[in-house]
Design an enzyme around this catalytic site. Sequence first.
Site, PDB file in Angstrom:
ATOM      1  N   HIS A 146      61.701 172.723  47.009  1.00 57.01           N
ATOM      2  CA  HIS A 146      62.687 173.555  47.699  1.00 57.01           C
ATOM      3  C   HIS A 146      62.482 173.374  49.192  1.00 57.01           C
ATOM      4  CE1 HIS A 146      65.512 176.894  48.230  1.00 57.01           C
ATOM      5  NE2 HIS A 146      64.746 177.225  49.261  1.00 57.01           N
ATOM      6  N   CYS A 147      63.498 172.851  49.875  1.00 57.45           N
ATOM      7  CA  CYS A 147      63.387 172.520  51.301  1.00 57.45           C
ATOM      8  C   CYS A 147      63.961 173.652  52.145  1.00 57.45           C
ATOM      9  CB  CYS A 147      64.122 171.210  51.590  1.00 57.45           C
ATOM     10  SG  CYS A 147      64.054 170.721  53.328  1.00 57.45           S
ATOM     11  N   LYS A 148      63.131 174.249  52.992  1.00 57.74           N
ATOM     12  CA  LYS A 148      63.594 175.342  53.847  1.00 57.74           C
ATOM     13  C   LYS A 148      64.481 174.843  54.981  1.00 57.74           C
ATOM     14  CE  LYS A 148      59.914 178.676  53.009  1.00 57.74           C
ATOM     15  NZ  LYS A 148      58.932 179.588  53.629  1.00 57.74           N
ATOM     16  N   ASN A 167      67.572 174.668  53.298  1.00 58.83           N
ATOM     17  CA  ASN A 167      67.829 175.924  52.587  1.00 58.83           C
ATOM     18  C   ASN A 167      68.396 175.640  51.200  1.00 58.83           C
ATOM     19  OD1 ASN A 167      67.776 178.771  52.450  1.00 58.83           O
ATOM     20  ND2 ASN A 167      69.965 178.887  52.907  1.00 58.83           N
ATOM     21  N   ASN A 168      67.935 174.555  50.606  1.00 60.48           N
ATOM     22  CA  ASN A 168      68.457 174.110  49.319  1.00 60.48           C
ATOM     23  C   ASN A 168      67.347 173.405  48.549  1.00 60.48           C
ATOM     24  OD1 ASN A 168      70.366 173.747  47.334  1.00 60.48           O
ATOM     25  ND2 ASN A 168      71.287 171.935  48.267  1.00 60.48           N
TER      26      ASN A 168
END
Length: 347
Positions: free
Chosen positions: A157-159, A162-163
Amino acid sequence: MKEMNICGINKNWVLPEAQENNVKKFLPRPLSRVNGWSPPLHSFQAISWITYLAMSIVTFGIFIPFLPYSWKYAANIVMGGVFIFHLIVHLIAITIDPADTNVRLKKDYTQPVPAFDRSKHTHVIQNQYCHLCEVTASKKAKHCSACNKCVSGFDHHCKWLNNCVGRRNYWFFFWSVASAAVGILGVMIILCYICIQYFVNPDELRTDPLYKEIISENTWLLFLSLWPVPVKTPIVLSIAVMALLLAIASFVMLGHLLIFHLYLITKNMSTFDYLMKTRFKKNLHPAEEKELPLQKKGDLPQEKSDNWAWPKSPPRVGSQKFPVSTLSPKSSVCFVASPPKICHSED
């Protein structure tokens, strides 16, 4: 006066667990997030967009116009192509819904996700059936606690996006990182050239015809191609130094992240696989670690009968041979920088 029993304990005292369970009953059930535009948005998104906008302004508005006249066209074409390509793949990586096919076909994102009941099920996904999404998920799917849905080919999950990054948007994410690293490298090269030329031969930075009207050598023109703004040398140097420091910091993080994913690609592993394998090795004794065979992507001891990116319950004695994850209920595999780590989804 408080009523006490024979042991001196208040009869009205409530156990913390019971109190917590009562609170949870009144909390609204969470919705699944569609993509990177779904609320709540993350502050890292704002940082990435501000950085992209700032680098675009100083590169095309200030520093490229300082280059020799014959270099400007090449620099605008090359850097413009890299920046536009990055913008496109970055937007696609954010916008794509990485959910598993069955989730996208069946799921209604306006409906809340049911709460996970550990008294009924040991794991979120069992025998490829997700008890939260209520669908049969693909073999490599994991349920992301941050997005609250099953993601096909879950990587992390990549901040910054945000996805979630999964099978459907992994390569857009990869090229977003690669193009950002190349773009920042180009900015650093241009800035280094300008700084060197300023001390060696500053006239090479004043080849634009508008400088013929400037008498003072301590005056420089910003935004030459649009609206020339005369400023003094200290202002130009301050902007150049700040931009160079920001570019170096960004390049270190992006370069580290890019090298890490190139390593994962060569090993045919995902970020999730890498983290789980690393955690598994840390829990092994030295003698057992030497005997651990090289495993392929998705073939980890923890995932022998279960695909998950959700916290598991503690193992029962005699029923679990391998150590299990101790993620908190609101944790997921995230990227804050490289290398990846387990972090809280609400951070």
